[in-house]
Design an enzyme around this catalytic site. Structure first.
Site, PDB file in Angstrom:
ATOM      1  N   GLU A   1       9.410   5.656   3.215  1.00  0.00           N
ATOM      2  CA  GLU A   1       8.972   4.472   2.475  1.00  0.00           C
ATOM      3  C   GLU A   1       7.476   4.610   2.317  1.00  0.00           C
ATOM      4  OE1 GLU A   1       7.280   1.632   1.220  1.00  0.00           O
ATOM      5  OE2 GLU A   1       7.555   0.624   3.134  1.00  0.00           O
ATOM      6  N   LEU A   2       7.040   4.852   1.072  1.00  0.00           N
ATOM      7  CA  LEU A   2       5.692   5.355   0.856  1.00  0.00           C
ATOM      8  C   LEU A   2       4.784   4.435   0.047  1.00  0.00           C
ATOM      9  CD1 LEU A   2       6.687   9.066   0.096  1.00  0.00           C
ATOM     10  CD2 LEU A   2       6.163   8.005   2.300  1.00  0.00           C
TER      11      LEU A   2
ATOM     12  N   GLU B   1      -2.390   2.747  -4.883  1.00  0.00           N
ATOM     13  CA  GLU B   1      -2.061   1.603  -4.035  1.00  0.00           C
ATOM     14  C   GLU B   1      -3.338   1.096  -3.390  1.00  0.00           C
ATOM     15  OE1 GLU B   1       1.321   0.391  -0.788  1.00  0.00           O
ATOM     16  OE2 GLU B   1       0.364   2.338  -0.525  1.00  0.00           O
TER      17      GLU B   1
ATOM     18  N   CYS C   1       3.317  -3.288   1.495  1.00  0.00           N
ATOM     19  CA  CYS C   1       3.761  -2.258   0.548  1.00  0.00           C
ATOM     20  C   CYS C   1       4.205  -2.837  -0.789  1.00  0.00           C
ATOM     21  CB  CYS C   1       4.909  -1.439   1.155  1.00  0.00           C
ATOM     22  SG  CYS C   1       4.433  -0.499   2.616  1.00  0.00           S
TER      23      CYS C   1
ATOM     24  N   GLY D   1       4.585   5.039   5.415  1.00  0.00           N
ATOM     25  CA  GLY D   1       3.162   5.370   5.360  1.00  0.00           C
ATOM     26  C   GLY D   1       2.764   5.899   4.001  1.00  0.00           C
ATOM     27  N   SER D   2       1.775   6.771   3.990  1.00  0.00           N
ATOM     28  CA  SER D   2       1.189   7.233   2.736  1.00  0.00           C
ATOM     29  C   SER D   2       2.041   8.305   2.074  1.00  0.00           C
ATOM     30  CB  SER D   2      -0.211   7.798   2.990  1.00  0.00           C
ATOM     31  OG  SER D   2      -0.123   9.048   3.670  1.00  0.00           O
TER      32      SER D   2
END
Length: 473
Positions: A247-248, A375, A281, A227-228
């Site tokens: 995992e950002l 992002e 992502c 996520g963020s």
């Protein structure tokens, strides 16, 4: 249709429900249970109760359960793809590809369940160690909390649930609020496959409410989150001694060097930039092209992008459909307009219609613009130029993110230079950064996260190493 919470191997009523809407046409798909703190605690309790049995379950039985889930997905491939298309507005052909990847992910997990092992340790390599036999084993951590995003509602669940089950852990899964139906479908498959009751629990509702309980409860031994960066940082700072995999996201970059046959690579690059509306992502967000081929590259890239078809995600020809929320459409519009107002040139797109943001190409974007340094998670890409190869690497590295990067070049020395100097978790040479197969190690550096996914590597994250030593003399 009403979906209750999945706790302890059965559906349980929730005290309240939310309406789940199709992002494309805003049609109501289902009423989804909203978990309270007490519901989450109940799910943790069920997982803890199931953990003893999971740890004792032989690896071949865990493998067979995972194989059965993969087979159920094969049998229901089209149904699962349409489910993803409806709740996530993912174009049907991309949804089918996700189901196929999910099948592979659970298949890899079944393989890894059968080969979790330790190693012998040469104790006599140090004075005083002689006369001893030592070896290591890997044991499950216990209860794992998995928090997943909307963009790959089946495969990213598989990347967390698959290795957790393979390693003998139990799971409390919190799927994204927009895509819970895929998670419930997977829970039903595991139940049919014979997974012990309570080994997989699904709780839906408020991310902050559910997340806070999971972060603070000592029975949770690990949190795996996609996520963020903001939420990831909160989890990392408040999870105590829990193991954490994060995992950002990223603003993935691609370098296109002089001498590359651009007509051969541009279709691939367009796919990497705009697949699933750029809500990936490792979607290509920044492209750096050598100045000698820049103009030709931009012209061909625009022409190829214009071939993409927008529309209903359930229609076979659709390439681009609605973004996940109307709010994300508005945010993207604002970011693009800011970039143009600050000097960027708009080559294509820049607008939206009925929740669909049109594929957008910008050139000469200042690195300080949000469409470059944040992002964007939208069908927006920018193309900038470079003269010297080292300059291109510096531009890629000028980011707070570092998930994956790609490079197209005919020069092996430049390829090796990129491999050595790019500050990312994965370097894709003569490939787009959006490339991923599900057995490879996957994760980033800097604000792109910590830890690695990819089944073998996730199993290592989800197990504890224990040393056993015998004194034989």
């Amino acid at each position: 249709m009403k979906k209750d919470l999945w706790i302890g191997g059965e559906y349980r009523n929730a005290s309240s429900y939310m309406k789940l809407k199709n992002p494309f046409n805003l049609e109501v798909l289902a009423e989804i249970g909203m978990a309270t703190s007490e519901d989450v605690l109940s799910a943790i309790h069920a997982a803890q109760q199931a953990q003893v049995g999971m740890a004792d379950l032989p690896s071949f039985e865990r493998a067979e359960i995972l194989e059965k889930v993969a087979q159920f997905l094969k049998d229901d491939r089209e149904e699962c793809a349409r489910l993803i298309a409806m709740e996530a507005a993912k174009p049907l052909k991309a949804a089918r590809a996700e189901v196929d990847r999910t099948i592979m992910t659970y298949t890899f997990a079944s393989h890894e369940a059968r080969r979790i092992h330790g190693e012998t340790v040469p104790m006599d390599g140090a004075p005083g160690g002689q006369g001893r036999l030592a070896f290591t084993v890997r044991e499950p951590l216990g209860v794992i909390a998995a928090i997943t995003p909307f963009n790959f509602p089946m495969n990213l669940v598989a990347h967390k649930v698959g290795p957790a089950i393979a390693a003998g852990n139990s799971v409390v899964l919190k799927p994204a609020s927009q895509t819970p139906l895929s998670a419930y479908k997977i829970a039903e498959y595991f139940h049919r496959a014979g997974l012990p009751a309570g080994a997989l629990n699904v709780v839906t509702g408020s991310g902050s409410k559910i997340g806070d309980v999971l972060v603070k409860d000592d029975r949770i031994k690990m949190i795996t989150f996609t996520g963020s960066p903001e939420v990831g940082r909160y989890i990392r700072e408040n999870s105590g001694l829990k193991r954490v995999t994060l995992e950002l996201g990223s603003n993935s970059a691609l370098i296109v060097d002089d001498g590359v046959l651009i007509h051969q690579v541009i279709p691939r690059i367009v796919t990497g930039a705009f697949a699933y509306q750029g809500q990936v992502c490792i979607s290509i967000q920044r492209i750096f092209v050598h100045e000698n081929i820049f103009d030709s590259f931009v012209d061909q890239f625009v022409s190829e992008t214009q071939k993409l078809k927008t529309g209903n995600p359930l229609e076979e020809e659709t390439d681009i459909s609605a973004m996940i929320t109307r709010g994300d459409v508005q945010r993207t519009q604002e970011w693009v307009e800011e970039a143009v107002n600050n000097g960027a040139q708009l080559k294509l797109g820049g607008g939206s219609e009925e929740g669909i943001f049109k594929p957008t190409i910008l050139v000469n974007v200042p690195s300080s613009e949000k469409v470059s340094c944040e992002e964007v998670f939208a069908p927006v890409v920018h193309i900038n130029t470079f003269r010297d190869f080292s300059e291109a690497i510096d531009q890629v590295n000028d980011s707070k993110y570092g998930l994956q990067a790609g490079i197209f070049t005919n020069d092996i020395h430049k390829a090796l230079q990129a491999a050595r100097k790019l500050q990312v978790g994965g370097v894709m040479i003569n490939e787009i950064p959006t490339f991923r197969v599900d057995q490879m190690p996957y994760g980033g550096v800097k604000m792109s996260g910590m830890g690695r996914e990819g089944i073998k590597y996730a199993v290592e994250e989800m197990t504890e190493l224990k040393l056993i030593s015998f004194k034989t003399e």
